[in-house]
Design a protein around this motif. Structure first.
Motif, PDB file in Angstrom:
ATOM      1  N   GLU A  86       0.852  -1.192   0.000  1.00 43.57           N
ATOM      2  CA  GLU A  86       0.000   0.000   0.000  1.00 43.57           C
ATOM      3  C   GLU A  86       0.893   1.251   0.000  1.00 43.57           C
ATOM      4  O   GLU A  86       1.143   1.825  -1.034  1.00 43.57           O
ATOM      5  CB  GLU A  86      -0.968  -0.049   1.182  1.00 43.57           C
ATOM      6  N   TYR A  87       1.420   1.643   1.134  1.00 42.61           N
ATOM      7  CA  TYR A  87       2.275   2.836   1.189  1.00 42.61           C
ATOM      8  C   TYR A  87       3.688   2.503   0.715  1.00 42.61           C
ATOM      9  O   TYR A  87       4.277   1.512   1.134  1.00 42.61           O
ATOM     10  CB  TYR A  87       2.325   3.384   2.616  1.00 42.61           C
ATOM     11  N   ASP A  88       4.221   3.325  -0.168  1.00 45.95           N
ATOM     12  CA  ASP A  88       5.578   3.093  -0.652  1.00 45.95           C
ATOM     13  C   ASP A  88       6.192   4.410  -1.125  1.00 45.95           C
ATOM     14  O   ASP A  88       5.483   5.377  -1.397  1.00 45.95           O
ATOM     15  CB  ASP A  88       5.569   2.089  -1.810  1.00 45.95           C
ATOM     16  N   LYS A  89       7.507   4.425  -1.202  1.00 47.19           N
ATOM     17  CA  LYS A  89       8.251   5.565  -1.726  1.00 47.19           C
ATOM     18  C   LYS A  89       8.992   5.117  -2.985  1.00 47.19           C
ATOM     19  O   LYS A  89       9.577   4.032  -3.006  1.00 47.19           O
ATOM     20  CB  LYS A  89       9.266   6.083  -0.706  1.00 47.19           C
ATOM     21  N   LYS A  90       8.968   5.968  -4.015  1.00 46.71           N
ATOM     22  CA  LYS A  90       9.680   5.692  -5.252  1.00 46.71           C
ATOM     23  C   LYS A  90      10.729   6.775  -5.453  1.00 46.71           C
ATOM     24  O   LYS A  90      10.454   7.957  -5.227  1.00 46.71           O
ATOM     25  CB  LYS A  90       8.718   5.668  -6.441  1.00 46.71           C
ATOM     26  N   TYR A  91      11.909   6.364  -5.891  1.00 43.74           N
ATOM     27  CA  TYR A  91      13.020   7.292  -6.071  1.00 43.74           C
ATOM     28  C   TYR A  91      13.520   7.233  -7.508  1.00 43.74           C
ATOM     29  O   TYR A  91      13.636   6.155  -8.090  1.00 43.74           O
ATOM     30  CB  TYR A  91      14.192   6.936  -5.149  1.00 43.74           C
ATOM     31  N   THR A  92      13.829   8.388  -8.074  1.00 45.35           N
ATOM     32  CA  THR A  92      14.444   8.466  -9.398  1.00 45.35           C
ATOM     33  C   THR A  92      15.712   9.299  -9.291  1.00 45.35           C
ATOM     34  O   THR A  92      15.683  10.418  -8.795  1.00 45.35           O
ATOM     35  CB  THR A  92      13.497   9.112 -10.426  1.00 45.35           C
ATOM     36  N   ARG A  93      16.813   8.698  -9.703  1.00 36.40           N
ATOM     37  CA  ARG A  93      18.072   9.435  -9.828  1.00 36.40           C
ATOM     38  C   ARG A  93      18.472   9.359 -11.288  1.00 36.40           C
ATOM     39  O   ARG A  93      18.425   8.283 -11.894  1.00 36.40           O
ATOM     40  CB  ARG A  93      19.183   8.798  -8.982  1.00 36.40           C
ATOM     41  N   GLY A  94      18.827  10.473 -11.867  1.00 34.34           N
ATOM     42  CA  GLY A  94      19.139  10.454 -13.282  1.00 34.34           C
ATOM     43  C   GLY A  94      20.137  11.505 -13.693  1.00 34.34           C
ATOM     44  O   GLY A  94      20.402  12.461 -12.965  1.00 34.34           O
ATOM     45  N   ASP A 143      18.457   6.922 -16.218  1.00 31.62           N
ATOM     46  CA  ASP A 143      17.601   7.093 -15.046  1.00 31.62           C
ATOM     47  C   ASP A 143      17.606   5.789 -14.253  1.00 31.62           C
ATOM     48  O   ASP A 143      17.492   4.709 -14.839  1.00 31.62           O
ATOM     49  CB  ASP A 143      16.156   7.417 -15.440  1.00 31.62           C
ATOM     50  N   ILE A 144      17.708   5.885 -12.932  1.00 27.67           N
ATOM     51  CA  ILE A 144      17.642   4.719 -12.049  1.00 27.67           C
ATOM     52  C   ILE A 144      16.416   4.890 -11.167  1.00 27.67           C
ATOM     53  O   ILE A 144      16.323   5.856 -10.405  1.00 27.67           O
ATOM     54  CB  ILE A 144      18.918   4.589 -11.196  1.00 27.67           C
ATOM     55  N   ASN A 145      15.457   3.968 -11.297  1.00 23.76           N
ATOM     56  CA  ASN A 145      14.196   4.032 -10.556  1.00 23.76           C
ATOM     57  C   ASN A 145      14.149   2.896  -9.538  1.00 23.76           C
ATOM     58  O   ASN A 145      14.245   1.725  -9.912  1.00 23.76           O
ATOM     59  CB  ASN A 145      13.014   3.899 -11.525  1.00 23.76           C
ATOM     60  N   THR A 146      13.993   3.242  -8.267  1.00 19.17           N
ATOM     61  CA  THR A 146      13.911   2.224  -7.219  1.00 19.17           C
ATOM     62  C   THR A 146      12.717   2.526  -6.310  1.00 19.17           C
ATOM     63  O   THR A 146      12.233   3.653  -6.246  1.00 19.17           O
ATOM     64  CB  THR A 146      15.194   2.181  -6.359  1.00 19.17           C
ATOM     65  N   ASN A 147      12.268   1.493  -5.616  1.00 16.47           N
ATOM     66  CA  ASN A 147      11.169   1.608  -4.657  1.00 16.47           C
ATOM     67  C   ASN A 147      11.687   1.265  -3.276  1.00 16.47           C
ATOM     68  O   ASN A 147      12.663   0.536  -3.114  1.00 16.47           O
ATOM     69  CB  ASN A 147      10.031   0.648  -5.018  1.00 16.47           C
ATOM     70  N   SER A 152      13.810  -0.076 -12.209  1.00 19.20           N
ATOM     71  CA  SER A 152      14.458  -0.182 -13.512  1.00 19.20           C
ATOM     72  C   SER A 152      15.623   0.787 -13.633  1.00 19.20           C
ATOM     73  O   SER A 152      15.732   1.761 -12.893  1.00 19.20           O
ATOM     74  CB  SER A 152      13.452   0.109 -14.626  1.00 19.20           C
ATOM     75  N   ASP A 153      16.490   0.467 -14.584  1.00 19.68           N
ATOM     76  CA  ASP A 153      17.486   1.407 -15.098  1.00 19.68           C
ATOM     77  C   ASP A 153      17.062   1.694 -16.533  1.00 19.68           C
ATOM     78  O   ASP A 153      16.751   0.770 -17.279  1.00 19.68           O
ATOM     79  CB  ASP A 153      18.893   0.794 -15.113  1.00 19.68           C
ATOM     80  N   VAL A 154      17.046   2.953 -16.915  1.00 21.37           N
ATOM     81  CA  VAL A 154      16.596   3.308 -18.263  1.00 21.37           C
ATOM     82  C   VAL A 154      17.711   4.059 -18.981  1.00 21.37           C
ATOM     83  O   VAL A 154      18.090   5.161 -18.581  1.00 21.37           O
ATOM     84  CB  VAL A 154      15.318   4.177 -18.231  1.00 21.37           C
ATOM     85  N   LYS A 173      16.010   2.040 -23.698  1.00 23.07           N
ATOM     86  CA  LYS A 173      16.051   0.637 -23.272  1.00 23.07           C
ATOM     87  C   LYS A 173      15.955   0.552 -21.750  1.00 23.07           C
ATOM     88  O   LYS A 173      16.936   0.719 -21.047  1.00 23.07           O
ATOM     89  CB  LYS A 173      17.327  -0.042 -23.751  1.00 23.07           C
ATOM     90  N   PRO A 174      14.749   0.286 -21.236  1.00 22.45           N
ATOM     91  CA  PRO A 174      14.614   0.054 -19.794  1.00 22.45           C
ATOM     92  C   PRO A 174      15.101  -1.347 -19.432  1.00 22.45           C
ATOM     93  O   PRO A 174      14.897  -2.305 -20.182  1.00 22.45           O
ATOM     94  CB  PRO A 174      13.108   0.174 -19.536  1.00 22.45           C
ATOM     95  N   ASN A 175      15.742  -1.465 -18.291  1.00 25.10           N
ATOM     96  CA  ASN A 175      16.159  -2.758 -17.745  1.00 25.10           C
ATOM     97  C   ASN A 175      15.366  -2.953 -16.454  1.00 25.10           C
ATOM     98  O   ASN A 175      15.730  -2.444 -15.403  1.00 25.10           O
ATOM     99  CB  ASN A 175      17.667  -2.758 -17.479  1.00 25.10           C
ATOM    100  N   PHE A 176      14.223  -3.665 -16.553  1.00 28.68           N
ATOM    101  CA  PHE A 176      13.323  -3.824 -15.422  1.00 28.68           C
ATOM    102  C   PHE A 176      13.745  -4.970 -14.508  1.00 28.68           C
ATOM    103  O   PHE A 176      14.332  -5.946 -14.962  1.00 28.68           O
ATOM    104  CB  PHE A 176      11.890  -4.094 -15.899  1.00 28.68           C
TER     105      PHE A 176
END
Length: 196
Positions: free
Chosen positions: A56-64, A86-90, A98-100, A125-128
Motif C-alpha cells: 500500500e504505502y511506498d516511496k519511489k526514487y528516481t536518480r538520473g 535514469d535509475i528508478n527504485t522503490n 528499472s534502469d533506463v 532501453k529500460p532494464n526492469f
C-alpha cells in the motif's frame, strides 16, 4: 567583429543535467478498500498486503543524469545529441524498479524566418527488475510556424517501434512487439509581446 561572431556561432557546447525525485504513494499496488480482488469465480482476498509483492504505502526514487552535446552550425541551424540514464527504485515494492538508458539526436533549422523545423530520432532501453525488458526506437519531425508575434501553429508526426526481449517464458512468438504512429497540431497564442 563579424569574424568573432562567426566563431561564436559555430562553437560546440555541452551541458549536464542531474535530477533526483521522490514520490510517496498511499496505495502503490492499487489495493481495494475491501482488501479483495474481484475475479470471475468470486472475491479473492489480498493475502500479501505489505509484502514485497503487494504494497500500500511506498516511496519511489528516481536518480538520473543526461548529457547533451550540441553545435550551432550557423545562425539558423543546430544539432543536439543527448545521452541519459535514469535509475528508478522503490522502498518496498520490487516491480517497477528499472534502469533506463536513452539517447536522442535532433536537428533544428529555421526556414524562411517563420518555420522552425526539428527532425529527431531516439532510442530507449529500460532494464526492469522482475518484468519484461524491451527497447524502443522512434523518429519524427516537429514544426512551429509563426503566423505573427502573437500566433503560431505547432504540429508534428512521429513513429515508434517497441521490441520486447523474447524468452521461453515470455513472448516467444514475438507477437507483443508493436509500432505506434502519432501526430498532433496545436495553436498557440502569446498574451505577452515576447515570442516564445
Amino acid at each position: 567583429s563579424s569574424g568573432d561572431d562567426k566563431k561564436t556561432q559555430s562553437k560546440w557546447f555541452a551541458y549536464l543535467d542531474l535530477k533526483y525525485s521522490q514520490t510517496e504513494e498511499s496505495n502503490a499496488s492499487g489495493v481495494t478498500k475491501s482488501k479483495h480482488l474481484l475475479k470471475s469465480d468470486g472475491k479473492v482476498p489480498y493475502t500479501l498486503v505489505d509484502s514485497k509483492k503487494v504494497v500500500e504505502y511506498d516511496k519511489k526514487y528516481t536518480r538520473g543524469s543526461a548529457l547533451t552535446v550540441g553545435k550551432n552550425i550557423n545562425d539558423t541551424t543546430s544539432m543536439f545529441l543527448n545521452l541519459g540514464l535514469d535509475i528508478n527504485t522503490n522502498n518496498k515494492l520490487f516491480s517497477g524498479e528499472s534502469d533506463v538508458l536513452s539517447s536522442s539526436l535532433s536537428y533544428f533549422k529555421i526556414l524562411g524566418g517563420n518555420h522552425y523545423i526539428s527532425p529527431y530520432v531516439y532510442w530507449s532501453k529500460p532494464n526492469f527488475r522482475r518484468q519484461e525488458d524491451y527497447e524502443t526506437i522512434g523518429y519524427g519531425i516537429n514544426n512551429t510556424f509563426f503566423l505573427n508575434e502573437k500566433n503560431n501553429i505547432n504540429y508534428g508526426l512521429s513513429y515508434s517501434d517497441t521490441s520486447y526481449v523474447s524468452t521461453p517464458a515470455f513472448d516467444e512468438a514475438k507477437d507483443k512487439d508493436n509500432g505506434v504512429y502519432s501526430s498532433f497540431i496545436r495553436h498557440n497564442y502569446n498574451f505577452s509581446k515576447n515570442i516564445q
